[in-house]
Design a protein around this motif. Structure first.
Motif, PDB file in Angstrom:
ATOM      1  N   MET A 307       2.519  46.538  44.130  1.00  0.00           N
ATOM      2  CA  MET A 307       2.465  47.326  42.847  1.00  0.00           C
ATOM      3  C   MET A 307       1.647  46.448  42.023  1.00  0.00           C
ATOM      4  SD  MET A 307       6.570  48.294  42.607  1.00  0.00           S
ATOM      5  CE  MET A 307       7.545  47.806  44.112  1.00  0.00           C
ATOM      6  N   VAL A 308       1.062  45.507  42.168  1.00  0.00           N
ATOM      7  CA  VAL A 308      -0.048  44.821  41.336  1.00  0.00           C
ATOM      8  C   VAL A 308      -1.536  45.414  41.858  1.00  0.00           C
ATOM      9  CG1 VAL A 308      -0.873  42.690  40.547  1.00  0.00           C
ATOM     10  CG2 VAL A 308       1.546  42.797  41.034  1.00  0.00           C
ATOM     11  N   LYS A 309      -1.828  46.115  40.738  1.00  0.00           N
ATOM     12  CA  LYS A 309      -3.030  46.989  41.100  1.00  0.00           C
ATOM     13  C   LYS A 309      -4.408  46.264  40.376  1.00  0.00           C
ATOM     14  CE  LYS A 309      -1.063  49.916  43.717  1.00  0.00           C
ATOM     15  NZ  LYS A 309      -0.874  49.829  45.065  1.00  0.00           N
ATOM     16  N   LYS A 310      -4.046  45.582  39.364  1.00  0.00           N
ATOM     17  CA  LYS A 310      -5.321  45.164  38.406  1.00  0.00           C
ATOM     18  C   LYS A 310      -4.814  43.818  37.731  1.00  0.00           C
ATOM     19  CE  LYS A 310      -4.090  48.507  34.850  1.00  0.00           C
ATOM     20  NZ  LYS A 310      -4.406  49.727  34.246  1.00  0.00           N
ATOM     21  N   GLU A 311      -5.745  43.292  37.081  1.00  0.00           N
ATOM     22  CA  GLU A 311      -5.572  42.084  35.979  1.00  0.00           C
ATOM     23  C   GLU A 311      -5.631  42.843  34.597  1.00  0.00           C
ATOM     24  OE1 GLU A 311      -7.215  37.853  34.937  1.00  0.00           O
ATOM     25  OE2 GLU A 311      -8.524  38.915  35.972  1.00  0.00           O
ATOM     26  N   GLU A 312      -4.577  42.750  33.780  1.00  0.00           N
ATOM     27  CA  GLU A 312      -4.410  43.179  32.387  1.00  0.00           C
ATOM     28  C   GLU A 312      -3.634  42.270  31.783  1.00  0.00           C
ATOM     29  OE1 GLU A 312      -1.784  46.738  32.786  1.00  0.00           O
ATOM     30  OE2 GLU A 312      -1.019  46.071  34.666  1.00  0.00           O
ATOM     31  N   PRO A 313      -3.545  42.540  30.295  1.00  0.00           N
ATOM     32  CA  PRO A 313      -2.536  41.373  29.630  1.00  0.00           C
ATOM     33  C   PRO A 313      -1.235  41.731  29.641  1.00  0.00           C
ATOM     34  CG  PRO A 313      -4.396  42.702  28.222  1.00  0.00           C
ATOM     35  CD  PRO A 313      -4.267  43.286  29.580  1.00  0.00           C
ATOM     36  N   VAL A 314      -0.661  40.642  29.476  1.00  0.00           N
ATOM     37  CA  VAL A 314       0.848  40.436  29.472  1.00  0.00           C
ATOM     38  C   VAL A 314       1.604  41.685  28.645  1.00  0.00           C
ATOM     39  CG1 VAL A 314       3.136  39.256  28.779  1.00  0.00           C
ATOM     40  CG2 VAL A 314       1.191  38.058  30.250  1.00  0.00           C
ATOM     41  N   ALA A 315       1.122  41.764  27.740  1.00  0.00           N
ATOM     42  CA  ALA A 315       1.669  42.911  26.684  1.00  0.00           C
ATOM     43  C   ALA A 315       1.643  44.045  27.181  1.00  0.00           C
ATOM     44  CB  ALA A 315       0.667  42.975  25.379  1.00  0.00           C
ATOM     45  N   ASP A 316       0.596  44.513  27.858  1.00  0.00           N
ATOM     46  CA  ASP A 316       0.389  45.664  28.664  1.00  0.00           C
ATOM     47  C   ASP A 316       1.478  45.890  29.866  1.00  0.00           C
ATOM     48  OD1 ASP A 316      -1.543  46.391  26.679  1.00  0.00           O
ATOM     49  OD2 ASP A 316      -3.351  46.178  28.261  1.00  0.00           O
ATOM     50  N   ILE A 317       1.739  44.988  30.389  1.00  0.00           N
ATOM     51  CA  ILE A 317       2.597  44.977  31.584  1.00  0.00           C
ATOM     52  C   ILE A 317       4.086  45.257  31.325  1.00  0.00           C
ATOM     53  CG2 ILE A 317       3.584  43.705  33.539  1.00  0.00           C
ATOM     54  CD1 ILE A 317       1.017  41.846  33.978  1.00  0.00           C
ATOM     55  N   ILE A 318       4.567  44.488  29.899  1.00  0.00           N
ATOM     56  CA  ILE A 318       5.694  44.593  29.586  1.00  0.00           C
ATOM     57  C   ILE A 318       5.991  46.182  28.863  1.00  0.00           C
ATOM     58  CG2 ILE A 318       7.225  43.877  27.483  1.00  0.00           C
ATOM     59  CD1 ILE A 318       6.605  40.849  28.623  1.00  0.00           C
ATOM     60  N   THR A 319       4.934  46.632  28.297  1.00  0.00           N
ATOM     61  CA  THR A 319       4.925  47.933  27.625  1.00  0.00           C
ATOM     62  C   THR A 319       4.751  48.847  28.870  1.00  0.00           C
ATOM     63  OG1 THR A 319       3.556  47.279  25.719  1.00  0.00           O
ATOM     64  CG2 THR A 319       3.685  49.579  26.246  1.00  0.00           C
ATOM     65  N   GLU A 320       4.348  48.875  29.710  1.00  0.00           N
ATOM     66  CA  GLU A 320       4.487  49.761  30.869  1.00  0.00           C
ATOM     67  C   GLU A 320       5.915  49.955  31.396  1.00  0.00           C
ATOM     68  OE1 GLU A 320       1.726  51.198  34.760  1.00  0.00           O
ATOM     69  OE2 GLU A 320       2.073  48.901  34.508  1.00  0.00           O
ATOM     70  N   LEU A 321       6.325  48.516  31.643  1.00  0.00           N
ATOM     71  CA  LEU A 321       7.595  48.454  32.383  1.00  0.00           C
ATOM     72  C   LEU A 321       8.705  49.021  31.332  1.00  0.00           C
ATOM     73  CD1 LEU A 321       7.418  44.828  33.631  1.00  0.00           C
ATOM     74  CD2 LEU A 321       7.713  46.797  35.070  1.00  0.00           C
ATOM     75  N   VAL A 322       8.826  48.692  30.095  1.00  0.00           N
ATOM     76  CA  VAL A 322       9.678  49.422  29.304  1.00  0.00           C
ATOM     77  C   VAL A 322       9.650  50.895  29.027  1.00  0.00           C
ATOM     78  CG1 VAL A 322      10.192  49.235  26.802  1.00  0.00           C
ATOM     79  CG2 VAL A 322       9.960  47.089  27.886  1.00  0.00           C
ATOM     80  N   ASP A 323       8.496  51.388  29.039  1.00  0.00           N
ATOM     81  CA  ASP A 323       7.976  52.746  29.117  1.00  0.00           C
ATOM     82  C   ASP A 323       8.468  53.476  30.254  1.00  0.00           C
ATOM     83  OD1 ASP A 323       7.011  52.359  26.525  1.00  0.00           O
ATOM     84  OD2 ASP A 323       4.883  52.897  27.218  1.00  0.00           O
ATOM     85  N   GLU A 324       8.488  52.960  31.523  1.00  0.00           N
ATOM     86  CA  GLU A 324       8.864  53.571  32.476  1.00  0.00           C
ATOM     87  C   GLU A 324      10.541  53.561  32.601  1.00  0.00           C
ATOM     88  OE1 GLU A 324       5.144  51.997  35.513  1.00  0.00           O
ATOM     89  OE2 GLU A 324       7.098  50.800  35.428  1.00  0.00           O
ATOM     90  N   ALA A 325      11.041  52.260  32.243  1.00  0.00           N
ATOM     91  CA  ALA A 325      12.483  52.178  32.243  1.00  0.00           C
ATOM     92  C   ALA A 325      13.063  53.180  31.218  1.00  0.00           C
ATOM     93  CB  ALA A 325      13.001  50.949  31.797  1.00  0.00           C
ATOM     94  N   ALA A 326      12.354  53.531  30.112  1.00  0.00           N
ATOM     95  CA  ALA A 326      12.877  54.376  28.824  1.00  0.00           C
ATOM     96  C   ALA A 326      12.830  55.790  29.404  1.00  0.00           C
ATOM     97  CB  ALA A 326      12.373  54.010  27.596  1.00  0.00           C
ATOM     98  N   SER A 327      11.749  56.097  30.082  1.00  0.00           N
ATOM     99  CA  SER A 327      11.543  57.454  30.525  1.00  0.00           C
ATOM    100  C   SER A 327      12.486  57.688  31.514  1.00  0.00           C
ATOM    101  CB  SER A 327      10.080  57.532  30.942  1.00  0.00           C
ATOM    102  OG  SER A 327       9.948  58.825  31.786  1.00  0.00           O
ATOM    103  N   ALA A 328      12.808  56.799  32.574  1.00  0.00           N
ATOM    104  CA  ALA A 328      13.712  57.124  33.366  1.00  0.00           C
ATOM    105  C   ALA A 328      15.334  57.324  33.059  1.00  0.00           C
ATOM    106  CB  ALA A 328      13.675  55.776  34.529  1.00  0.00           C
ATOM    107  N   LEU A 329      15.479  56.549  31.950  1.00  0.00           N
ATOM    108  CA  LEU A 329      16.790  56.556  31.388  1.00  0.00           C
ATOM    109  C   LEU A 329      16.960  57.876  30.499  1.00  0.00           C
ATOM    110  CD1 LEU A 329      17.273  53.025  30.175  1.00  0.00           C
ATOM    111  CD2 LEU A 329      18.915  54.054  32.076  1.00  0.00           C
ATOM    112  N   GLY A 330      15.847  58.133  29.684  1.00  0.00           N
ATOM    113  CA  GLY A 330      15.836  59.642  29.086  1.00  0.00           C
ATOM    114  C   GLY A 330      15.829  60.680  29.891  1.00  0.00           C
ATOM    115  N   GLY A 331      15.569  60.763  31.048  1.00  0.00           N
ATOM    116  CA  GLY A 331      15.750  61.777  31.920  1.00  0.00           C
ATOM    117  C   GLY A 331      16.911  62.165  32.734  1.00  0.00           C
ATOM    118  N   ARG A 332      17.824  61.126  32.284  1.00  0.00           N
ATOM    119  CA  ARG A 332      19.079  61.252  32.985  1.00  0.00           C
ATOM    120  C   ARG A 332      20.313  61.798  31.693  1.00  0.00           C
ATOM    121  NH1 ARG A 332      18.803  55.508  35.908  1.00  0.00           N
ATOM    122  NH2 ARG A 332      16.965  56.040  37.039  1.00  0.00           N
ATOM    123  N   ALA A 333      21.189  62.380  32.187  1.00  0.00           N
ATOM    124  CA  ALA A 333      22.322  62.897  31.295  1.00  0.00           C
ATOM    125  C   ALA A 333      23.178  61.823  30.657  1.00  0.00           C
ATOM    126  CB  ALA A 333      23.233  63.941  32.087  1.00  0.00           C
TER     127      ALA A 333
END
Length: 333
Positions: A307-333
């Motif tokens: 799942m590691v596809k590119k070199e990117e800043p730490v802040a971008d990695i954490i933002t992506e993880l948080v956004d994915e987690a929030a989106s997954a939780l937001g889509g559940r009842a």
């Protein structure tokens, strides 16, 4: 809001914005990566590994100069200077100490608690999780065999199912091993974890000092390329290491035979034999991480490497993880 609520115990415990701990990776989890993770709202952890006390002293001071946010230090229980390393952490007011590489002694636990630091330990089974709780450990990391570096025999999903239902209400529990996306973070939080620990996803961070060759191997690799080392001699209990396939994985078999021979001849005790193996790994990892020798060095990686596809800043990695987690939780009842 749901993500924040599920992470609340973890963020309160760690003192950070997101309960995402950086896995302690020798030669990699040093001042640059650790401070970057903490500055981005996660919780960086220095990997002491085989460092002598004076080097850890300098590393903590250098990290503090790069961040005013909390971070932890991971210490190996079999380190011959463990007491001194604990004292250095306490002198620097390190808020959290992580003990890894075996069950911590009562003496080490007392020393850490007396110094005022919070203590985190690894629980590879439910019985050991309960024992660590009784011993005074403040939080647990449940790490499955999908992780990089030293691994146990049980998968993350099985360990989480075994330990979280019993221990999650009693103390903060973080889940680690094979986590590469936010959806997995959301799932473990819903099971009762207060946060997660990731190592492999941070290796290709811009701020990580790992050699370009090391990062390239990560970006090219798939999950099946991250394989565990094989134990050659049953008399020498060697904790398996998960790393990317290369010549070094074969060289380790020869090293085990050499150390087993020393045991047979009585020229070393078992504790010294195990320490030799640890130093061997530290050297092999340094060759790959620092020198860029990814054939005769150890390229330790977890199965989430795919799942590691590119070199990117730490802040971008954490933002992506948080956004994915929030989106997954937001889509559940």
């Amino acid at each position: 809001m749901k993500l924040q609520s599920l992470m609340q115990r973890g963020t309160d415990f760690l003192g950070c914005d997101y309960a995402i701990m950086g896995g302690a990776m020798s030669w990699i989890s040093e001042r640059n990566l650790v401070s970057a993770i903490s500055n981005a709202g996660g919780f960086g952890v220095i990997a002491c590994g085989a460092m002598p006390p004076d080097l850890l002293d300098k590393e903590i001071a250098a990290t503090k100069a790069m961040t005013d946010k909390p971070f932890g230090v991971n210490l190996i229980t079999m380190h011959p200077d463990l007491d001194q390393l604990i004292d250095i952490c306490i002198e620097h007011d390190v808020s959290h100490i992580v003990l890894a590489g075996g069950l911590p002694s009562g003496k080490a636990i007392e020393r850490i608690k007396a110094g005022g630091a919070k203590l985190i330990a690894f629980a590879p089974a439910l019985a050991l999780a309960k024992k660590l709780k009784r011993s005074g450990v403040d939080a647990l990391v449940v790490e499955g065999m999908e992780a990089g570096g030293h691994i146990g025999p049980v998968s993350t999903s099985v360990l989480a199912q075994e330990i979280l239902p019993t221990m999650a209400e009693e103390m903060p529990v973080f889940v680690a091993g094979g986590i590469g996306r936010g959806e997995a973070i959301a799932a473990y939080l819903e099971m009762g974890a207060v946060g997660v620990q990731l190592g492999t996803r941070f290796v290709c961070a811009t701020e990580c000092i790992a050699h370009e060759n090391f990062k390239k191997m990560f970006i090219r690799a798939s999950a099946r390329d991250a394989i565990p080392s094989v134990q050659i001699d049953p008399r020498l209990p060697v904790i398996p290491v998960r790393a990317l396939k290369n010549r070094e994985m074969e060289n380790f078999a020869a090293k085990q035979r050499e150390v087993a021979g020393l045991l047979d001849s009585g020229s070393v005790e078992m504790s010294e034999a195990q320490l030799q193996i640890e130093h061997y790994w530290a050297g092999a990892l340094k060759r790959a991480v620092i020198d860029g020798d990814v054939e005769s060095g150890s390229v330790m990686a977890g199965q989430s490497v795919g799942m590691v596809k590119k070199e990117e800043p730490v802040a971008d990695i954490i933002t992506e993880l948080v956004d994915e987690a929030a989106s997954a939780l937001g889509g559940r009842a």
